[in-house]
Design a protein around this motif. Structure first.
Motif, mmCIF file in Angstrom:
data_model
loop_
_atom_site.group_PDB
_atom_site.id
_atom_site.type_symbol
_atom_site.label_atom_id
_atom_site.label_comp_id
_atom_site.label_asym_id
_atom_site.label_seq_id
_atom_site.Cartn_x
_atom_site.Cartn_y
_atom_site.Cartn_z
ATOM 1 N N VAL A 107 0.851 -1.189 0.000
ATOM 2 C CA VAL A 107 0.000 0.000 0.000
ATOM 3 C C VAL A 107 0.885 1.237 0.000
ATOM 4 O O VAL A 107 1.894 1.289 0.715
ATOM 5 C CB VAL A 107 -0.929 0.032 1.238
ATOM 6 C CG1 VAL A 107 -1.823 1.261 1.214
ATOM 7 C CG2 VAL A 107 -1.767 -1.236 1.308
ATOM 8 N N ASP A 163 -2.975 7.068 -3.023
ATOM 9 C CA ASP A 163 -2.600 5.761 -2.483
ATOM 10 C C ASP A 163 -3.157 4.669 -3.391
ATOM 11 O O ASP A 163 -4.286 4.763 -3.893
ATOM 12 C CB ASP A 163 -3.171 5.581 -1.071
ATOM 13 C CG ASP A 163 -2.430 6.406 -0.044
ATOM 14 O OD1 ASP A 163 -1.227 6.640 -0.232
ATOM 15 O OD2 ASP A 163 -3.065 6.838 0.939
ATOM 16 N N ARG A 164 -2.369 3.641 -3.574
ATOM 17 C CA ARG A 164 -2.814 2.498 -4.356
ATOM 18 C C ARG A 164 -2.530 1.218 -3.571
ATOM 19 O O ARG A 164 -1.754 1.223 -2.606
ATOM 20 C CB ARG A 164 -2.145 2.457 -5.732
ATOM 21 C CG ARG A 164 -2.392 3.712 -6.558
ATOM 22 C CD ARG A 164 -2.088 3.510 -8.023
ATOM 23 N NE ARG A 164 -3.053 2.627 -8.684
ATOM 24 C CZ ARG A 164 -4.259 3.019 -9.127
ATOM 25 N NH1 ARG A 164 -4.651 4.277 -8.959
ATOM 26 N NH2 ARG A 164 -5.058 2.158 -9.722
ATOM 27 N N VAL A 165 -3.161 0.146 -3.999
ATOM 28 C CA VAL A 165 -3.040 -1.136 -3.302
ATOM 29 C C VAL A 165 -2.673 -2.204 -4.319
ATOM 30 O O VAL A 165 -3.268 -2.274 -5.407
ATOM 31 C CB VAL A 165 -4.357 -1.516 -2.594
ATOM 32 C CG1 VAL A 165 -4.186 -2.810 -1.813
ATOM 33 C CG2 VAL A 165 -4.828 -0.395 -1.681
ATOM 34 N N ASP A 209 -2.288 -4.851 -9.402
ATOM 35 C CA ASP A 209 -2.901 -3.627 -8.884
ATOM 36 C C ASP A 209 -4.382 -3.893 -8.616
ATOM 37 O O ASP A 209 -5.150 -4.170 -9.537
ATOM 38 C CB ASP A 209 -2.746 -2.487 -9.894
ATOM 39 C CG ASP A 209 -3.126 -1.127 -9.295
ATOM 40 O OD1 ASP A 209 -4.051 -1.086 -8.470
ATOM 41 O OD2 ASP A 209 -2.489 -0.120 -9.658
ATOM 42 N N THR A 267 -6.312 -1.737 -6.689
ATOM 43 C CA THR A 267 -6.842 -0.513 -6.068
ATOM 44 C C THR A 267 -8.335 -0.377 -6.301
ATOM 45 O O THR A 267 -9.102 -0.101 -5.368
ATOM 46 C CB THR A 267 -6.109 0.724 -6.614
ATOM 47 O OG1 THR A 267 -4.710 0.562 -6.412
ATOM 48 C CG2 THR A 267 -6.583 1.980 -5.919
ATOM 49 N N GLN A 327 -10.247 -3.006 -4.402
ATOM 50 C CA GLN A 327 -10.192 -2.721 -2.975
ATOM 51 C C GLN A 327 -11.109 -1.559 -2.623
ATOM 52 O O GLN A 327 -11.787 -1.584 -1.592
ATOM 53 C CB GLN A 327 -8.751 -2.389 -2.572
ATOM 54 C CG GLN A 327 -8.542 -2.211 -1.081
ATOM 55 C CD GLN A 327 -8.661 -3.529 -0.329
ATOM 56 O OE1 GLN A 327 -8.620 -4.599 -0.934
ATOM 57 N NE2 GLN A 327 -8.833 -3.445 0.976
ATOM 58 N N ARG A 328 -11.118 -0.551 -3.502
ATOM 59 C CA ARG A 328 -11.995 0.591 -3.244
ATOM 60 C C ARG A 328 -13.453 0.156 -3.277
ATOM 61 O O ARG A 328 -14.258 0.560 -2.420
ATOM 62 C CB ARG A 328 -11.742 1.684 -4.276
ATOM 63 C CG ARG A 328 -12.560 2.947 -4.030
ATOM 64 C CD ARG A 328 -12.270 4.005 -5.089
ATOM 65 N NE ARG A 328 -10.886 4.447 -5.022
ATOM 66 C CZ ARG A 328 -10.010 4.266 -5.992
ATOM 67 N NH1 ARG A 328 -10.363 3.647 -7.113
ATOM 68 N NH2 ARG A 328 -8.772 4.703 -5.867
#
Length: 670
Positions: free
Chosen positions: A194, A204-206, A230, A232, A235-236
């Motif tokens: 993260v 921010d990215r995950v 990736d 992100t 996850q969002r």
């Protein structure tokens, strides 16, 4: 990407085997003793075309290096296809003195070449980020997808560790995971990276990261392969879905926990307790002071507002709530203050990030915003409490712990919680108003001054129920009749609220008029029955009507579905009078019976409504027995007797109102 055993064979210039390696023995099964001294052509399979082998050998003999595929004869009798690489070993005169031959299983060689090609294609074209690191966790190679993710070329990666390359991700955690893979050989799957990279420095990215150890043929670690995806957006979406579930759960909990009673203070505190820590780290709930005093909310807020703090969480131990006004304190705000604006405009007020500049407007009215900033409050929102188009108060929420500030979703959730609490607060307001109206009406219709005739002493009590819906149906009265007699009556309209109180008033007024006409009790009850028939909605009422002549002690009693009266004789004996029960007024078609009794001087007649003897979970016979036990105890006065009955028999939370009338004969003879 794999280990390929390679046999080494040395022959003389004319093809006689002079050296046979252990790898050659493992590949073809022949020991050195079986092969050395033989011509290498003898190792070819007898059923195969040997012309290729001979041509390759002739080329080597001519001083050239060659490679090709031949079929050899394995020691156990099966053919084996070999890829060979052969070259002359020349002496200092450039003459071929020996031939060096390398041989490998052709199928294994093709498999390894194919795997390598697949790996190279995957590495170059995969949308998944891939990296190869050594045992010191230094990058050896990265693919284009990882270059794009990290926003750095491969050259910037090579020779550096992740913690050196991308300090704004949780690199230490990732390196710990990779080191455990190197040490244990156990792969690590879906470890989350993260943070921010040069590819997207503002957000921010995950990433989902997986690590696998790379080993040499001796199973010794030589590095780590890392793959990154990736996630992100997923996850969002998951975070938003989870937040939505939490919001629904909180709203569901609010429907159970907030407004459990019709009490302003408790409802306000329930809202504050629910919000912490589910929504914020601190919360307060303030209600208009006029409402807290039991008055109506008031016409407007243009000149400022006075609020009373009725809810606060946590009550102690928080730097924020410790400095805020305590419960019960009245707070006054001018027309331009945020509290007033939130109420007057009936819309939320949000300071997503508190700083010196954002709190400046509020700081003009109080030093409190600056103090809140100093103790760590970094985000603030306020939502109005509005129900049925009435502004009732405000709820405020603070965040102090590290994390995201309040956002639009938080404001929407807080507004929904506040709306639910506001409805409960307004219900409490309406309840108190109706309760007060019902009690006022009830009390206004009860006799204000009772003056019994000579020879009779009376005492009475009326207690409204704790619930507004239960108030209104009970009454008592004492009337003077011709000849020095007295009419004692007690009744209960079987209904609640203002309607029951109004019907009770009609019956009370009617019976006063009829009693003064000196009608028989049965005739009076018949007229009351007719009065109930005239109502738009059917109503029932119970009644106990007693006519007492103190000169003779003669007592006539008529009962219409009412609880039986109790009699205390002068010597202290107690009993319930055995009277025909009758049916309640309003049933219709009933004939009522009058029963005669003689009361000795000093006898006490006790009349009551069912609220005194009925209690949830208790048998009515047990309650009547408790009534007689209480009446058997000595009492200094009739007022003391009333108080004793209420103290012993009244439930902790009265579900019905209670009327009580006691009368004692004090004189015989004229």
């Amino acid at each position: 990407m794999g280990a390929l055993p390679v046999a080494q064979v040395v022959t003389s210039a004319d093809g006689i085997v002079v050296r046979w390696s252990r790898a050659a023995q493992e590949l073809l099964g022949h020991s050195p003793q079986e092969v050395v001294g033989r011509h290498i052509a003898e190792l070819l399979h007898p059923g195969a075309d040997r012309s290729l082998g001979r041509s390759l050998w002739e080329a080597v003999a001519g001083g050239r290096g060659v490679m090709g595929t031949v079929t050899a004869w394995h020691a156990d009798g099966h053919p084996i296809e070999l890829e060979i690489w052969a070259g002359p070993v020349t002496d200092r005169h450039n003459d071929t003195s020996a031939v060096m031959v390398f041989a490998a299983d052709a199928h294994a060689a093709r498999r390894i070449r194919g795997s390598s090609a697949v790996w190279d294609g995957l590495f170059a074209r995969s949308p998944v980020g891939i990296a190869v690191l050594d045992t010191q966790l230094r990058f050896l190679r990265v693919n284009p997808a990882l270059e794009k993710m990290n926003g750095l070329p491969e050259s910037a990666h090579i020779g550096r560790r992740l913690s050196q390359l991308l300090p704004e991700v949780n690199a230490r955690d990732m390196e710990e995971a990779m080191q455990s893979v190197v040490d244990s050989g156990q792969p690590v799957l879906d470890r989350r990276r993260v943070g921010r990279t040069p590819a997207d420095p503002d957000h921010d990215r995950v990433w989902s990261c997986s690590y696998v150890r790379v080993e040499d043929p001796g199973n010794r670690p030589i590095g780590v392969i890392a793959s990154l995806l990736d996630i992100t957006d997923q996850q969002r979406a998951h975070t938003e879905a989870e937040a939505g579930r939490r919001r629904l759960a909180l709203l569901s909990e609010a429907s159970i926990r907030v407004g459990s009673t019709l009490e302003l203070e408790r409802t306000a505190q329930e809202l504050a307790d629910l919000a912490v820590p589910a929504l914020g780290d601190a919360a307060t709930v303030d209600v208009l002071d006029t409402l807290a005093r039991g008055d109506e909310p008031g016409p407007g807020l243009a000149g400022g507002i006075s609020l009373r703090r009725l809810g606060k969480a946590p009550l102690s131990g928080s730097p924020v709530t410790d400095m805020l006004a305590p419960l019960g304190r009245t707070l006054v705000f001018p027309a331009t203050a945020p509290y007033t604006l939130a109420l007057s405009e009936r819309r939320p007020f949000l300071l997503a990030r508190m700083d010196a500049q954002s709190i400046a407007p509020a700081a003009r009215h109080s030093s409190r915003p600056t103090q809140l900033l100093e103790v760590g409050a970094h985000s603030f929102m306020m939502v109005p409490l509005v129900a049925r188009d009435l502004a009732l108060g405000v709820a405020t929420f603070y965040r102090t712990r590290a994390g995201a500030p309040f956002d639009g979703d938080d404001v929407a959730l807080a507004s929904q919680l506040a709306a639910r609490a506001a409805v409960s607060i307004d219900n409490a307001r309406l309840y108190h108003r109706e309760h007060d109206t019902a009690v006022t009406l009830q009390r206004s219709m009860l006799p204000q001054h009772i003056t019994p005739p000579t020879g009779i002493e009376v005492a009475h009590r009326y207690l409204p129920a704790s619930d507004a819906n239960e108030v209104g149906g009970d009454w008592y009265d004492v009337l003077s009749l011709p000849g020095g007699r007295a009419a004692l009556l007690i009744g209960d309209v079987m209904g609640h609220g203002i309607t029951a109180a109004a019907v009770m008033g009609r019956l009370s007024a009617g019976i006063r008029t009829l009693a003064r006409l000196d009608l028989e009790p049965r005739e009076i009850l018949a007229q009351l029955e007719a009065a109930l028939d005239d109502l738009a909605e059917p109503m029932l009422a119970t009644l106990l009507y007693a006519v007492v002549d103190p000169a003779t002690g003669h007592c006539r009693l008529t009962r219409a579905g009412h609880p039986p009266p109790a009699l205390i004789t002068p010597d202290g004996d107690v009993r319930l009078l055995d009277l025909p029960p009758g049916v309640p007024l309003g049933v219709g078609g009933a004939r009522y019976t009058t029963t005669d009794h003689v009361l000795a001087p000093g006898s006490v007649l006790v009349l009551y409504t069912d609220g005194l003897i009925e209690s949830r979970g208790t048998d009515i016979d047990e309650r009547l027995a408790e009534l007689t036990y209480t009446l058997a105890e000595p009492f200094p006065s009739l007022d003391a007797l009333c108080d004793s009955l209420l103290a012993r028999l009244m439930p902790a939370s009265a579900d019905d109102d209670i009327a009580l009338l006691v009368a004692r004969t004090t004189q015989v003879g004229r």
